[in-house]
Design a protein around this motif. Structure first.
Motif, PDB file in Angstrom:
ATOM      1  N   THR A 117      -7.379   1.936  -6.114  1.00  6.11           N
ATOM      2  CA  THR A 117      -7.794   2.828  -5.044  1.00  6.11           C
ATOM      3  C   THR A 117      -8.411   2.084  -3.862  1.00  6.11           C
ATOM      4  N   ARG A 175     -15.219  11.232  -4.679  1.00  7.63           N
ATOM      5  CA  ARG A 175     -15.437  12.243  -3.634  1.00  7.63           C
ATOM      6  C   ARG A 175     -16.158  13.431  -4.252  1.00  7.63           C
ATOM      7  N   SER A 207      -0.190  11.825  -2.480  1.00  7.41           N
ATOM      8  CA  SER A 207      -0.884  13.108  -2.415  1.00  7.41           C
ATOM      9  C   SER A 207      -0.273  14.063  -3.417  1.00  7.41           C
ATOM     10  N   SER A 225     -11.030   5.120 -14.295  1.00  7.89           N
ATOM     11  CA  SER A 225     -11.387   5.750 -13.019  1.00  7.89           C
ATOM     12  C   SER A 225     -12.690   6.517 -13.147  1.00  7.89           C
ATOM     13  N   THR A 232       0.846  -1.188   0.000  1.00  4.94           N
ATOM     14  CA  THR A 232       0.000   0.000   0.000  1.00  4.94           C
ATOM     15  C   THR A 232       0.882   1.238   0.000  1.00  4.94           C
ATOM     16  N   ASP A 263       0.545   5.653   0.286  1.00  7.33           N
ATOM     17  CA  ASP A 263      -0.198   6.903   0.452  1.00  7.33           C
ATOM     18  C   ASP A 263       0.357   7.886  -0.562  1.00  7.33           C
ATOM     19  N   HIS A 279      -9.877   7.514  -1.198  1.00  5.30           N
ATOM     20  CA  HIS A 279      -9.179   8.084  -2.353  1.00  5.30           C
ATOM     21  C   HIS A 279     -10.165   8.945  -3.147  1.00  5.30           C
ATOM     22  N   GLY A 294      -4.778  10.161  -1.030  1.00  7.14           N
ATOM     23  CA  GLY A 294      -5.480   8.890  -1.006  1.00  7.14           C
ATOM     24  C   GLY A 294      -4.503   7.744  -0.840  1.00  7.14           C
ATOM     25  N   THR A 295      -5.053   6.594  -0.588  1.00  9.48           N
ATOM     26  CA  THR A 295      -4.237   5.394  -0.422  1.00  9.48           C
ATOM     27  C   THR A 295      -4.578   4.416  -1.537  1.00  9.48           C
ATOM     28  N   CYS A 296      -3.532   3.797  -2.076  1.00  5.13           N
ATOM     29  CA  CYS A 296      -3.681   2.799  -3.141  1.00  5.13           C
ATOM     30  C   CYS A 296      -2.978   1.518  -2.728  1.00  5.13           C
ATOM     31  N   GLU A 303     -10.541   9.251  -6.272  1.00  2.62           N
ATOM     32  CA  GLU A 303     -11.022   8.545  -7.452  1.00  2.62           C
ATOM     33  C   GLU A 303     -11.282   7.087  -7.083  1.00  2.62           C
ATOM     34  N   CYS A 304     -11.985   6.401  -7.960  1.00  3.03           N
ATOM     35  CA  CYS A 304     -12.242   4.971  -7.828  1.00  3.03           C
ATOM     36  C   CYS A 304     -11.737   4.328  -9.107  1.00  3.03           C
TER      37      CYS A 304
END
Length: 171
Positions: free
Chosen positions: A107, A141, A77, A137, A73, A75, A111, A87-89, A113-114
């Protein structure tokens, strides 16, 4: 090999490794020239898999983040102060072959985006090195939904920027 980390915000894990990309998302496929020859390819592959490309392209990745590997994972930005999007991926697949190297991350909750994005460096038969950025994507949010078509335009510009930055890193 695709690894499906728990908590991904989309069901199509690994889809950037195959085509067509899933329906219902914005699609991105940008390819840029990085340089020529095996030494450039190796340097580019190392920069992509170690997050050096992301950092040099303006994405904040914490020190100590493990190299890209399935399940890692990260983080990420971008931006400044109150305009920073974070966000975290999770890495869903990696490849390190004689003429192809890179990874995709997807994602996790929170995050902006999705979806999923891949960064793959190739060395073709003519010894040209290229970076392909592939993504699918959609907004996750309120602020990415409000930005509307600006987000895909930004993603396309960022992908082109990555190829230029990688060319400098691998030279």
């Amino acid at each position: 090999m695709t690894h499906v980390p728990p908590g991904l915000t989309y069901p199509e894990a690994g889809a950037t490794a195959r085509f067509p990309l899933p329906a219902g998302y914005h699609h991105l496929r940008e390819t840029g020239y990085v340089g020529r020859g095996r030494p450039v390819f190796e340097a580019a592959a190392d920069a992509v898999l170690s997050w050096r490309l992301h950092r040099a392209a303006g994405i904040r990745v914490p020190a100590g983040t493990l190299p890209a590997a399935p399940g890692v994972t990260v983080d990420v930005s971008l931006g400044l102060g109150p305009l920073r999007a974070a966000g975290t991926c999770a890495v869903v697949w990696t490849v390190r072959e004689e003429r192809r190297a890179g990874f995709a991350y997807g994602t996790l909750p929170g995050h902006p985006e999705c979806g999923e994005e891949s960064f793959v460096v190739t060395l073709d038969g003519a010894e040209d090195v290229r970076l392909a950025v592939t993504a699918f994507s959609r907004p996750a949010r309120w602020f990415t939904r409000a930005a509307g078509p600006l987000v895909p335009a930004f993603q396309r510009r960022y992908a082109r920027h990555c190829a230029r930055v990688l060319a400098r890193l691998a030279a």
